[in-house]
Design an enzyme around this catalytic site. Structure first.
Site, PDB file in Angstrom:
ATOM      1  N   TYR A  15       0.843  -1.259   0.095  1.00 39.19           N
ATOM      2  CA  TYR A  15      -0.009  -0.088  -0.045  1.00 39.19           C
ATOM      3  C   TYR A  15       0.794   1.075  -0.038  1.00 39.19           C
ATOM      4  CZ  TYR A  15      -3.048   3.543   1.495  1.00 39.19           C
ATOM      5  OH  TYR A  15      -3.715   4.851   1.359  1.00 39.19           O
TER       6      TYR A  15
ATOM      7  N   GLU B 269      -3.218   7.637  -4.339  1.00 37.71           N
ATOM      8  CA  GLU B 269      -2.891   6.403  -3.619  1.00 37.71           C
ATOM      9  C   GLU B 269      -3.095   5.345  -4.707  1.00 37.71           C
ATOM     10  OE1 GLU B 269      -6.047   4.756  -0.022  1.00 37.71           O
ATOM     11  OE2 GLU B 269      -6.807   4.294  -2.161  1.00 37.71           O
TER      12      GLU B 269
END
Ligand code: ADP
Ligand code: MG
Length: 387
Positions: free
Chosen positions: A107, A195
């Site tokens: 992530y 992101e």
């Protein structure tokens, strides 16, 4: 403002971030043709929401026929994910991308850090799942690195994050560069979030953005006509779209008392006092200090179009805004729209007596309130069917 994955991936490519933009399709036939080019592929619902994988919005296809069948089901479906709320979102477009071999999922994101008035890099060695779940269940797995907006991003910021994520040595240089590109994109386009979840190591042992999410700061959109072009109105709450047309500050909420207020501070206080009396606001709505009759009418239209609204509380403190103007707006809107829910009005400030007179003479069935508490109390009762 949010954009779709396929649009975010194009921006990633513009900034040299390794990904595949795939092919956007609106019909099963287009998906078939796209899948013919890729062989084994993934069909991904394009909605402004994450968690699509778990909700059935990301599907692997091993042949063009299978891709077409998946698209046939996915296009037009109402996709419910953890982020869409129970009402879900209709899928109007899908993205077809080649299926990737995934050796590892990470992530990685860049966000605004309000506390430190700068940027924060958020990362984890375990990607794929939603960061909110990870933060709730395993906060120790989340890596944070602050970046000062004055000093900017340095290689050592990236290296530190790479070390803590356990990025293999041979990929560290690429990682530092990729993160630098994300930050450059973030700053140049005035983002509030960039992101990649998951960031993967692919079959070629390269870092690759398998998903892409970008959110922009609405207040900076006037600098970026090229970003405004990416807006997809179909993805937005129609009430919020209308509010933005009339320059009203409106946010839809889940309660049943519609609020019409002038000034953001008073709007917040109105929501608080409704809650204090055991009610729940259906929205935040600030008509601003210079509301016109058109604006007030549009505001009523928005409130009345919400089936959850069982009562309306108008709370106006006339300063620059005059109470008589607001009263005229209310009467005009009521005449035009026919207000079919109890309407509680509290007016105070400049020209308050003239305003009250206009309301009194209008013949409208208005529940007048003395002050804010009185208004909230009456609105809460009215919404419960008590008045
Ligand atoms: P969302 O975050 O909305 O669930 P993602 O794009 O992250 O959507 O996809 C969800 C999951 O589906 C990924 O974590 C990954 O495991 C898998 N996936 C997505 N795209 C691909 C792809 N091109 N090849 C293989 N697997 C994929
Ligand atoms: Mg994802």
């Amino acid at each position: 403002m949010k954009i779709h994955e396929y649009q975010a991936k194009q921006l990633f490519l513009d900034y040299g971030i390794n990904t595949d933009k795939g092919i956007v399709c609106e019909t099963p036939e287009e998906v078939y043709e796209a899948a013919e080019k890729f062989g084994k592929c993934v069909v991904k619902a394009q909605i402004h929401s994450g968690g699509r994988g778990k909700g059935g919005g990301v599907k692997l296809a091993s042949s063009p026929d299978e891709a077409r069948e998946i698209a046939d089901n996915m296009l037009g479906m109402c996709l419910v994910t953890k982020q869409t709320g129970a009402e879900g979102k209709i899928v109007h477009k899908v993205l077809v991308t080649p299926a990737n071999e995934i050796k590892k999922e990470y992530y990685l994101s860049v966000a605004v850090d309000n506390e430190n008035a700068g940027l924060v890099i958020i990362a984890s060695a375990d990607g794929g799942t939603e960061i909110e779940d990870m933060a709730a269940n395993h906060p120790e797995l989340i890596i944070k690195e602050n970046v000062s907006v004055y000093e900017g991003y340095h290689g050592y910021n990236g290296l530190e994050v790479a070390r803590r994520m356990g990025i293999p040595a041979e990929l560290k240089k690429d990682f530092v560069k990729m993160l630098g590109s994300m930050i450059k994109l973030f700053l140049e386009k005035n983002c509030s979030l960039v992101e990649i979840n998951p960031l993967i190591i692919d079959g070629n042992d390269k870092l690759f953005a398998l998903d892409a999410k970008i959110t922009f700061d609405d207040n900076a959109l006037m600098r970026h006509p090229e970003i405004v072009e990416l807006r997809d109105i179909l993805e937005e709450d129609p009430k919020e779209v209308k509010a933005s047309e009339f320059d009203l500050n409106y946010i839809s909420l889940s309660g049943n008392i519609g609020c019409l207020v002038n000034g953001a501070g008073l709007a917040m206080a109105t929501m608080d006092i409704i809650s204090k009396f055991g009610g729940s606001p259906a929205n935040f709505l600030d008509v601003g200090g210079s509301a016109t009759t058109e604006k007030v009418t549009a505001a009523f239209e928005i409130l009345l179009s919400d089936p959850n609204v069982k009562a309306i509380m108008v709370n106006i403190f006339g300063g620059i805004m005059r109470c008589d103007i607001i009263a005229e707006g209310i009467v005009f809107a009521a005449d035009k729209l026919g207000i079919n829910v109890p309407l509680v009005v509290r007016l105070e400030g400049t020209n308050v007596n003239e305003g009250k007179e206009i309301l009194k003479n209008s013949g409208l069935n208005i529940i007048a309130a003395e002050d804010m508490a009185d208004a909230a109390h009456k609105a809460v009762n009215a919404a419960k069917g008590g008045m």
